[in-house]
Every structure is written in C-alpha cells, then in structure tokens.
Design a protein around this motif. Structure first.
Motif, PDB file in Angstrom:
ATOM      1  N   ASP A 294       2.357 -12.392   1.974  1.00  0.00           N
ATOM      2  CA  ASP A 294       1.058 -12.348   2.659  1.00  0.00           C
ATOM      3  C   ASP A 294       0.193 -11.221   2.087  1.00  0.00           C
ATOM      4  O   ASP A 294       0.636 -10.436   1.244  1.00  0.00           O
ATOM      5  N   ALA A 295      -1.052 -11.148   2.561  1.00  0.00           N
ATOM      6  CA  ALA A 295      -2.025 -10.196   2.012  1.00  0.00           C
ATOM      7  C   ALA A 295      -1.600  -8.739   2.233  1.00  0.00           C
ATOM      8  O   ALA A 295      -1.839  -7.880   1.381  1.00  0.00           O
ATOM      9  N   ARG A 296      -0.954  -8.450   3.357  1.00  0.00           N
ATOM     10  CA  ARG A 296      -0.540  -7.066   3.632  1.00  0.00           C
ATOM     11  C   ARG A 296       0.552  -6.613   2.671  1.00  0.00           C
ATOM     12  O   ARG A 296       0.563  -5.474   2.206  1.00  0.00           O
ATOM     13  N   THR A 297       1.473  -7.515   2.385  1.00  0.00           N
ATOM     14  CA  THR A 297       2.551  -7.193   1.441  1.00  0.00           C
ATOM     15  C   THR A 297       1.976  -7.054   0.032  1.00  0.00           C
ATOM     16  O   THR A 297       2.342  -6.152  -0.723  1.00  0.00           O
ATOM     17  N   GLU A 298       1.053  -7.929  -0.301  1.00  0.00           N
ATOM     18  CA  GLU A 298       0.413  -7.859  -1.615  1.00  0.00           C
ATOM     19  C   GLU A 298      -0.294  -6.506  -1.793  1.00  0.00           C
ATOM     20  O   GLU A 298      -0.227  -5.888  -2.848  1.00  0.00           O
ATOM     21  N   HIS A 299      -0.928  -6.066  -0.735  1.00  0.00           N
ATOM     22  CA  HIS A 299      -1.630  -4.784  -0.808  1.00  0.00           C
ATOM     23  C   HIS A 299      -0.668  -3.615  -1.059  1.00  0.00           C
ATOM     24  O   HIS A 299      -0.983  -2.687  -1.810  1.00  0.00           O
ATOM     25  N   VAL A 300       0.504  -3.660  -0.436  1.00  0.00           N
ATOM     26  CA  VAL A 300       1.514  -2.614  -0.658  1.00  0.00           C
ATOM     27  C   VAL A 300       1.866  -2.547  -2.150  1.00  0.00           C
ATOM     28  O   VAL A 300       1.918  -1.474  -2.753  1.00  0.00           O
ATOM     29  N   ILE A 301       2.084  -3.714  -2.748  1.00  0.00           N
ATOM     30  CA  ILE A 301       2.464  -3.781  -4.164  1.00  0.00           C
ATOM     31  C   ILE A 301       1.310  -3.307  -5.052  1.00  0.00           C
ATOM     32  O   ILE A 301       1.486  -2.470  -5.940  1.00  0.00           O
ATOM     33  N   GLN A 302       0.127  -3.816  -4.785  1.00  0.00           N
ATOM     34  CA  GLN A 302      -1.050  -3.517  -5.624  1.00  0.00           C
ATOM     35  C   GLN A 302      -1.426  -2.030  -5.609  1.00  0.00           C
ATOM     36  O   GLN A 302      -1.948  -1.515  -6.586  1.00  0.00           O
ATOM     37  N   SER A 303      -1.176  -1.347  -4.507  1.00  0.00           N
ATOM     38  CA  SER A 303      -1.660   0.034  -4.387  1.00  0.00           C
ATOM     39  C   SER A 303      -0.580   1.085  -4.623  1.00  0.00           C
ATOM     40  O   SER A 303      -0.858   2.276  -4.514  1.00  0.00           O
ATOM     41  N   HIS A 304       0.657   0.655  -4.999  1.00  0.00           N
ATOM     42  CA  HIS A 304       1.725   1.663  -5.066  1.00  0.00           C
ATOM     43  C   HIS A 304       1.544   2.680  -6.186  1.00  0.00           C
ATOM     44  O   HIS A 304       2.121   3.759  -6.127  1.00  0.00           O
TER      45      HIS A 304
ATOM     46  N   TRP B 156      -1.322   4.097  -7.016  1.00  0.00           N
ATOM     47  CA  TRP B 156      -2.454   4.981  -6.766  1.00  0.00           C
ATOM     48  C   TRP B 156      -1.986   6.444  -6.818  1.00  0.00           C
ATOM     49  O   TRP B 156      -0.898   6.730  -6.334  1.00  0.00           O
ATOM     50  N   PRO B 157      -2.743   7.366  -7.413  1.00  0.00           N
ATOM     51  CA  PRO B 157      -4.140   7.251  -7.872  1.00  0.00           C
ATOM     52  C   PRO B 157      -4.335   6.762  -9.312  1.00  0.00           C
ATOM     53  O   PRO B 157      -5.468   6.716  -9.769  1.00  0.00           O
ATOM     54  N   LEU B 158      -3.242   6.387 -10.000  1.00  0.00           N
ATOM     55  CA  LEU B 158      -3.418   5.895 -11.369  1.00  0.00           C
ATOM     56  C   LEU B 158      -4.343   4.665 -11.355  1.00  0.00           C
ATOM     57  O   LEU B 158      -5.268   4.559 -12.156  1.00  0.00           O
ATOM     58  N   THR B 159      -4.079   3.758 -10.466  1.00  0.00           N
ATOM     59  CA  THR B 159      -4.962   2.595 -10.310  1.00  0.00           C
ATOM     60  C   THR B 159      -5.990   2.939  -9.231  1.00  0.00           C
ATOM     61  O   THR B 159      -5.802   2.652  -8.052  1.00  0.00           O
ATOM     62  N   LEU B 160      -7.034   3.599  -9.671  1.00  0.00           N
ATOM     63  CA  LEU B 160      -8.038   4.169  -8.757  1.00  0.00           C
ATOM     64  C   LEU B 160      -8.629   3.184  -7.756  1.00  0.00           C
ATOM     65  O   LEU B 160      -8.872   3.528  -6.602  1.00  0.00           O
ATOM     66  N   ARG B 161      -8.858   1.963  -8.209  1.00  0.00           N
ATOM     67  CA  ARG B 161      -9.514   0.985  -7.342  1.00  0.00           C
ATOM     68  C   ARG B 161      -8.609   0.491  -6.220  1.00  0.00           C
ATOM     69  O   ARG B 161      -9.070  -0.083  -5.245  1.00  0.00           O
ATOM     70  N   HIS B 162      -7.296   0.699  -6.404  1.00  0.00           N
ATOM     71  CA  HIS B 162      -6.361   0.200  -5.393  1.00  0.00           C
ATOM     72  C   HIS B 162      -5.771   1.354  -4.595  1.00  0.00           C
ATOM     73  O   HIS B 162      -4.643   1.766  -4.800  1.00  0.00           O
TER      74      HIS B 162
ATOM     75  N   ALA C  84       1.487   0.668   2.974  1.00  0.00           N
ATOM     76  CA  ALA C  84       1.119   0.977   1.586  1.00  0.00           C
ATOM     77  C   ALA C  84       1.253   2.468   1.297  1.00  0.00           C
ATOM     78  O   ALA C  84       1.739   2.870   0.234  1.00  0.00           O
ATOM     79  N   TRP C  85       0.854   3.309   2.253  1.00  0.00           N
ATOM     80  CA  TRP C  85       0.982   4.751   2.054  1.00  0.00           C
ATOM     81  C   TRP C  85       2.436   5.175   1.939  1.00  0.00           C
ATOM     82  O   TRP C  85       2.820   5.972   1.093  1.00  0.00           O
ATOM     83  N   ILE C  86       3.263   4.637   2.803  1.00  0.00           N
ATOM     84  CA  ILE C  86       4.687   5.000   2.801  1.00  0.00           C
ATOM     85  C   ILE C  86       5.337   4.625   1.468  1.00  0.00           C
ATOM     86  O   ILE C  86       6.017   5.438   0.837  1.00  0.00           O
ATOM     87  N   VAL C  87       5.102   3.393   1.004  1.00  0.00           N
ATOM     88  CA  VAL C  87       5.725   2.942  -0.247  1.00  0.00           C
ATOM     89  C   VAL C  87       5.181   3.738  -1.440  1.00  0.00           C
ATOM     90  O   VAL C  87       5.928   4.124  -2.343  1.00  0.00           O
TER      91      VAL C  87
ATOM     92  N   LEU D  89       4.142   6.825  -1.490  1.00  0.00           N
ATOM     93  CA  LEU D  89       4.752   8.164  -1.506  1.00  0.00           C
ATOM     94  C   LEU D  89       6.254   8.109  -1.804  1.00  0.00           C
ATOM     95  O   LEU D  89       6.761   8.908  -2.591  1.00  0.00           O
ATOM     96  N   ALA D  90       6.953   7.153  -1.197  1.00  0.00           N
ATOM     97  CA  ALA D  90       8.398   7.021  -1.430  1.00  0.00           C
ATOM     98  C   ALA D  90       8.661   6.729  -2.909  1.00  0.00           C
ATOM     99  O   ALA D  90       9.586   7.281  -3.510  1.00  0.00           O
ATOM    100  N   ASP D  91       7.826   5.891  -3.518  1.00  0.00           N
ATOM    101  CA  ASP D  91       7.985   5.554  -4.936  1.00  0.00           C
ATOM    102  C   ASP D  91       7.821   6.796  -5.810  1.00  0.00           C
ATOM    103  O   ASP D  91       8.578   7.007  -6.756  1.00  0.00           O
ATOM    104  N   LYS D  92       6.856   7.637  -5.482  1.00  0.00           N
ATOM    105  CA  LYS D  92       6.629   8.833  -6.297  1.00  0.00           C
ATOM    106  C   LYS D  92       7.784   9.804  -6.179  1.00  0.00           C
ATOM    107  O   LYS D  92       8.231  10.376  -7.172  1.00  0.00           O
TER     108      LYS D  92
END
Ligand SMILES: [Fe+2]
Ligand SMILES: [Fe+2]
Length: 146
Positions: A102-112, A114-120, A127-130, A132-135
């Motif tokens: 769904d769109a919410r899950t897609e957003h988590v993937i698309q914005s992970h 950030w800030p490298l992908t500035l637009r996302h 999305a914030w949790i993932v 930060l956890a990824d970094k």
C-alpha cells in the motif's frame, strides 16, 4: 505482539524476501540479514518509545526497504553508480510487483535514504523509524563487520 511476531516470521520465511541473502549489503552482511536487523530494531524502537506506529506498515516497510535485488558492488559499467539515490525507487517497484504494497508502506521504502534523496523526506512515524534504524544498523555494519 503475537500478531507482530507472526507477521515478522512470515516475512522472514518468504522465499522472495530470502532472495536478498544472495546479495552483500555492507562488509560481510547480506541484504537479507541487514533487513531483518532493521525490522527488528524498528519494532524495538516503536515499542520502547511507545510510538504507536502501525506494526504491519513498519515491518513490511523495514523488510522490503532494500528489496532492490542486485549486487551493488558488481562492476557493471556504472549502472549501479547512483545506487544510493536510486535503490529506494527500485526496491519500492519490486516490492509492489511481488507483494502489492500500500501507499504507506511504499512511502517507508521511498524515504529511507533521506536526506540523500532530498525529495523523499519521511512523513510518517513508520518512515521516520525505518530511516533512523537503517542508518544506525548500516553504521554498525560498516564499522564492525568488514
Ligand atoms: Fe537502502
Ligand atoms: Fe538499508
């Protein structure tokens, strides 16, 4: 909690998700192990800080955030040169093709990334949790599992 564990196990055992074991993420760590760690840490952050993020969105987003399915270290004439910028898009497309996210899950993937992908920029708790956890997980893998 029970539902959370059931879903997490189901994702970890999915043969498509397990394809990520073939690819190296950082140092000696496979993309599969990396995603499991990010999902696990994301869940712990959510619980520990009582953020009440949606568990399904969080787990799916975390397990699929690097579902791009190629080895970005391979020398292939530069196709993967922009890996950092482009892989969230690729991961989201693969995830939608294989799991119909769904769109919410897609957003988590698309914005992970950030800030490298500035637009996302992350716009949801999940999305914030993932992001930060990824970094955090990536930093530890890069420093200590070479
Ligand atoms: Fe990533
Ligand atoms: Fe990642």
């Amino acid at each position: 909690m029970k539902e959370h564990d059931r879903l997490f196990t189901e994702l970890k055992e999915d043969f498509r998700i397990q394809k990520m074991s073939q690819y190296i993420q950082h140092g000696k760590v496979s993309t599969y192990d990396h995603c499991c760690r990010v999902a696990d840490l994301s869940s712990r952050i959510n619980r520990r800080l009582r953020l009440h993020a949606d568990e399904e969105t969080l787990l799916k987003g975390a397990m699929l955030h690097d579902y791009y399915l190629y080895d970005w270290h391979e020398k292939d004439g530069g196709t993967h040169r922009l890996h950092g910028f482009r892989h969230p898009e690729k991961a989201a497309r693969n995830a939608d093709r294989d799991f119909g996210i769904d769109a919410r899950t897609e957003h988590v993937i698309q914005s992970h990334m950030w800030p490298l992908t500035l637009r996302h920029m992350p716009r949801s708790r999940e999305a914030w949790i993932v992001c930060l956890a990824d970094k955090y997980v990536s930093l530890l893998e890069t420093l200590f599992e070479r």
